[in-house]
Write an enzyme that holds these catalytic residues in place. Structure first.
Site, mmCIF file in Angstrom:
data_model
loop_
_atom_site.group_PDB
_atom_site.id
_atom_site.type_symbol
_atom_site.label_atom_id
_atom_site.label_comp_id
_atom_site.label_asym_id
_atom_site.label_seq_id
_atom_site.Cartn_x
_atom_site.Cartn_y
_atom_site.Cartn_z
ATOM 1 N N GLY A 7 -11.726 9.180 8.627
ATOM 2 C CA GLY A 7 -12.491 10.422 8.607
ATOM 3 C C GLY A 7 -13.853 10.152 8.011
ATOM 4 O O GLY A 7 -14.136 9.045 7.549
ATOM 5 N N ARG A 10 -16.184 12.777 2.449
ATOM 6 C CA ARG A 10 -15.729 14.083 1.931
ATOM 7 C C ARG A 10 -14.954 14.888 2.978
ATOM 8 O O ARG A 10 -14.979 16.114 2.999
ATOM 9 C CB ARG A 10 -16.915 14.914 1.419
ATOM 10 N N ALA A 32 -7.285 -0.017 -5.317
ATOM 11 C CA ALA A 32 -8.654 0.513 -5.256
ATOM 12 C C ALA A 32 -9.619 -0.640 -5.007
ATOM 13 O O ALA A 32 -9.549 -1.674 -5.677
ATOM 14 C CB ALA A 32 -8.994 1.211 -6.564
ATOM 15 N N HIS A 48 -11.396 9.899 -9.933
ATOM 16 C CA HIS A 48 -10.294 9.640 -9.000
ATOM 17 C C HIS A 48 -9.013 9.289 -9.748
ATOM 18 O O HIS A 48 -7.923 9.756 -9.399
ATOM 19 C CB HIS A 48 -10.670 8.511 -8.035
ATOM 20 N N ARG A 49 -9.132 8.473 -10.799
ATOM 21 C CA ARG A 49 -7.949 8.127 -11.603
ATOM 22 C C ARG A 49 -7.353 9.377 -12.248
ATOM 23 O O ARG A 49 -6.147 9.571 -12.250
ATOM 24 C CB ARG A 49 -8.327 7.120 -12.691
ATOM 25 N N ARG A 52 -5.511 11.491 -9.735
ATOM 26 C CA ARG A 52 -4.201 10.921 -9.400
ATOM 27 C C ARG A 52 -3.197 11.175 -10.513
ATOM 28 O O ARG A 52 -2.043 11.510 -10.267
ATOM 29 C CB ARG A 52 -4.326 9.411 -9.128
#
Length: 199
Positions: A7, A10, A32, A48-49, A52
């Protein structure tokens, strides 16, 4: 099973890939590929961490900006030989790599000054495709995240054109290998492989 999720920027592809991967197993390994070259990127990685961690799914994060093929091949061999507990093999059957576009960029920048840069990167891609197939064939689930980068204008500079072209080649090759391919647009995932027109 090998799954490719693609994709635009965003588009929601990473969120979908994480949710889909979490439906495949009780825990996962998150590989990652991003490198923190500046403060903004460090903040992105930290966010991001955190996201998650807050999702309530157990991820073990492995930072690996280059040697994806080696890691996957080693884990596949450990699975095949029954030595999964050795050499840091993941205990969970699902592995998510986010993202392959950054991995490609890492290699392209590393080889940028070499006269055969494009061929060297294609060699790394050959190894990655083989490792992904071997890993999935060992009975594990592997979810790959990549970007669609070819919808815009042709870049004005050589490195940009190489990156765009190699991204397209990488995505095509992995899509051929994958059992499922998802395109995510505006947060909406569509599975493409089962809908592909065949001549």
């Amino acid at each position: 099973m090998l799954v490719l999720v693609t994709g635009g920027a965003r588009s929601g592809k990473s969120s979908f890939a994480e949710a889909y991967a979490s439906s495949l197993a009780g825990e996962g390994v998150y590989i990652a590929t991003a490198q923190a070259y500046d403060e903004e990127m460090k903040d992105r990685i930290a966010l991001h961490r955190q996201q998650r961690d807050e999702a309530g799914y157990r991820w073990t994060t492995v930072e690996q900006p280059y040697e994806l093929a080696g890691v996957l091949m080693q884990w596949a061999l450990n699975k095949e030989t029954g030595s999964e507990k050795a050499a840091g093999s993941p205990k969970a059957p699902v592995v998510l790599i986010d993202c392959l576009t950054l991995w490609l960029s890492n290699w392209l920048l590393r080889y940028e000054q070499e006269p055969d840069a494009e061929q060297r990167v294609k060699g790394e891609l050959d190894q990655l495709v083989a490792a992904c197939r071997r890993f999935a064939d060992s009975g594990r689930n592997l979810v790959l995240v990549t970007n669609e980068v070819g919808y815009g204008l042709v870049p004005e500079y050589k490195l940009g054109r190489q990156f765009r072209d190699l991204s397209g080649i990488m995505n095509q090759r992995l899509a051929r290998e994958a059992e499922q391919v998802f395109l995510v647009t505006a947060g909406i995932p569509i599975e493409l492989k089962s809908r592909a027109f065949r001549l």
